[in-house]
Design a protein around this motif. Structure first.
Motif, PDB file in Angstrom:
ATOM      1  N   LYS A  45       0.897  -1.223   0.158  1.00 20.81           N
ATOM      2  CA  LYS A  45      -0.029   0.006   0.098  1.00 20.81           C
ATOM      3  C   LYS A  45       0.714   1.368  -0.009  1.00 20.81           C
ATOM      4  N   ALA A  46       2.002   1.109   0.596  1.00 20.89           N
ATOM      5  CA  ALA A  46       2.853   2.441   0.569  1.00 20.89           C
ATOM      6  C   ALA A  46       3.448   3.008  -0.648  1.00 20.89           C
ATOM      7  N   THR A  47       3.326   2.292  -1.644  1.00 24.21           N
ATOM      8  CA  THR A  47       3.720   2.499  -2.908  1.00 24.21           C
ATOM      9  C   THR A  47       3.087   3.679  -3.668  1.00 24.21           C
ATOM     10  N   LEU A  51      -1.294   5.050  -4.418  1.00 24.46           N
ATOM     11  CA  LEU A  51      -1.769   6.297  -3.700  1.00 24.46           C
ATOM     12  C   LEU A  51      -3.093   6.827  -3.569  1.00 24.46           C
ATOM     13  N   THR A  54      -4.745   5.418  -0.761  1.00 23.26           N
ATOM     14  CA  THR A  54      -4.199   5.992   0.534  1.00 23.26           C
ATOM     15  C   THR A  54      -4.956   7.323   0.735  1.00 23.26           C
ATOM     16  N   GLN A  58      -6.846   8.442   3.953  1.00 23.79           N
ATOM     17  CA  GLN A  58      -6.290   9.490   4.617  1.00 23.79           C
ATOM     18  C   GLN A  58      -7.441  10.734   4.838  1.00 23.79           C
ATOM     19  N   ASP A  73      -2.860  -4.291   4.745  1.00 26.30           N
ATOM     20  CA  ASP A  73      -1.758  -4.583   3.728  1.00 26.30           C
ATOM     21  C   ASP A  73      -1.074  -5.621   3.823  1.00 26.30           C
ATOM     22  N   GLY A 179      10.001  -1.358  -0.203  1.00 27.33           N
ATOM     23  CA  GLY A 179      10.252  -0.497   0.675  1.00 27.33           C
ATOM     24  C   GLY A 179      11.891  -0.690   0.906  1.00 27.33           C
ATOM     25  N   VAL A 275       0.067  11.401   3.259  1.00 30.84           N
ATOM     26  CA  VAL A 275       0.422  10.193   3.427  1.00 30.84           C
ATOM     27  C   VAL A 275       1.522  10.051   4.689  1.00 30.84           C
ATOM     28  N   ASN A 278       6.279   7.282   7.112  1.00 31.62           N
ATOM     29  CA  ASN A 278       7.113   6.045   6.879  1.00 31.62           C
ATOM     30  C   ASN A 278       6.754   5.753   5.284  1.00 31.62           C
ATOM     31  N   TYR A 279       5.806   6.529   4.564  1.00 27.34           N
ATOM     32  CA  TYR A 279       5.841   6.063   3.137  1.00 27.34           C
ATOM     33  C   TYR A 279       7.202   6.853   2.288  1.00 27.34           C
ATOM     34  N   TYR A 287      11.203  11.093  -2.543  1.00 23.02           N
ATOM     35  CA  TYR A 287       9.955  10.811  -2.638  1.00 23.02           C
ATOM     36  C   TYR A 287       9.014  11.531  -3.678  1.00 23.02           C
TER      37      TYR A 287
END
Length: 348
Positions: A45-47, A51, A54, A58, A73, A179, A275, A278-279, A287
């Motif tokens: 999910k953090a990719t 987005l 997310t 959020q 996740d 990650g 976000v 940690n993303y 980033y």
């Protein structure tokens, strides 16, 4: 006594009041989703690939649609798919080509809103362990890092190997996640190449750890590699779930398309404020550089392009002999019914 002009104004006012009384009950009567509490399975999910999901989570867009969505996740999209198939999750967020795989197994699943219109994946050759690289055939017998077995990145890598005349088993695929582990594994010299999503690939590229040899992080690059529009991240469910929960699927599509609209005008600062920390993988500047690279591949409206199903089917069938393209109808891999309604609602 009322004058004619005053009488006309009263009639108009009464008419407007009556119209308002009609409109308000219609809004109040809008039906709720059939299933308000949902479990949604996703892998990585953090990719940037996910987005829009997310952002919807959020910024409270799911809640705004009357949904209580629990996002699970997993390490990879293949694991998330198993959660959906096993009934632990109601909805999946995964790669569009998974619909081809599922249909090939006689599993009736459909994508119903698109998040990305290109895979956002790049293949990079390690500048440390394969400095003398000249062509993709040099990967014979080498180790290629991918998020996980069965991931979209592995699909891209297998396609590239096939075009170089190599069979998938002639290279070794290593699951390294999306990650910090992926970065560390390549930098430790344990991999000869990396095929992965963002922001990992830009971080490796910017530090000179890899040399990019194939790229779907732009719409142009993706279309050149796949020969057409290759849909990427989507929300999907079984056709039985979609048929029995149309209002739920519509609410989900509304939330994702709302996020897509927000992303059209969001600036870099908006992204990093929204976000989770940690993303960013410890490097905010890189980033944001990654985001700029993939920005045009984010779906503008949630609609699967007309040739998307055919492109995905053709791609998988080109290197996977188990895919029986003749019995899979590309048009049945997705439905644009819900995304089209959401597009009209948000005026995209």
């Amino acid at each position: 006594m009322q004058t004619p002009a005053l009488r006309r104004r009263c009639i108009v006012a009464a008419g407007l009041a009556g119209a308002a009384c009609v409109a308000v009950p219609a809004l109040q009567a809008q039906e709720k989703p059939e299933k308000q509490r949902l479990t949604l399975a996703v892998g990585g999910k953090a990719t940037f690939y996910y987005l829009p999901l997310t952002i919807a989570e959020q910024l409270g867009y799911f809640k705004a649609e009357g949904l209580d969505v629990v996002v699970e996740d997993h390490a990879a999209g293949a694991h998330a798919m198993q959660s959906v198939l096993g009934g632990a999750a109601d909805i999946g967020a995964g790669p569009f080509e998974a619909m081809v795989v599922l249909r090939n197994r006689n599993q009736s699943y459909q994508a119903f809103v698109l998040q990305g219109r290109a895979p956002q994946i790049a293949m990079g050759i390690s500048t440390r362990t394969l400095a003398q690289y000249q062509e993709l055939a040099n990967l014979r017998g080498r180790s290629i890092g991918v998020p996980a077995s069965g991931s979209s990145a592995q699909m891209v890598a297998q396609l590239l190997l096939a075009r170089a005349g190599l069979r998938p088993q002639e290279a070794r695929f290593v699951g390294v996640g999306t990650g910090a582990e992926a970065l560390a594994t390549l930098r430790a010299g344990e991999l000869d190449a990396m095929c992965n999503t963002e922001p990992v690939m830009t971080m490796l590229e910017q530090h000179g750890d890899v040399r990019i040899v194939a790229d779907t992080r732009t719409l142009k690059g993706s279309q050149a590699l796949f020969g057409g529009n290759m849909p990427a991240a989507c929300l999907y469910a079984s056709t039985a779930f979609i048929a029995s929960h149309p209002r739920t699927c519509q609410a989900l599509a509304h939330a994702i398309v709302h996020a897509l609209k927000w992303l059209q005008t969001a600036g870099p600062g908006d992204i990093v404020r929204t976000v989770p920390e940690n993303y960013l993988l410890g490097d905010r500047a890189l980033y944001l550089a990654s985001f700029q690279k993939v920005r045009d591949t984010i779906s503008p409206d949630g609609l699967v392009p007309d040739d998307g199903g055919a492109t995905a089917l053709r791609t998988l069938a080109s290197f996977d002999p188990d895919i029986d393209g003749a019995r899979i109808d590309p048009a049945r891999l997705s439905t644009n019914l819900f995304a089209r309604r959401a597009k009209e609602r948000f005026r995209l």
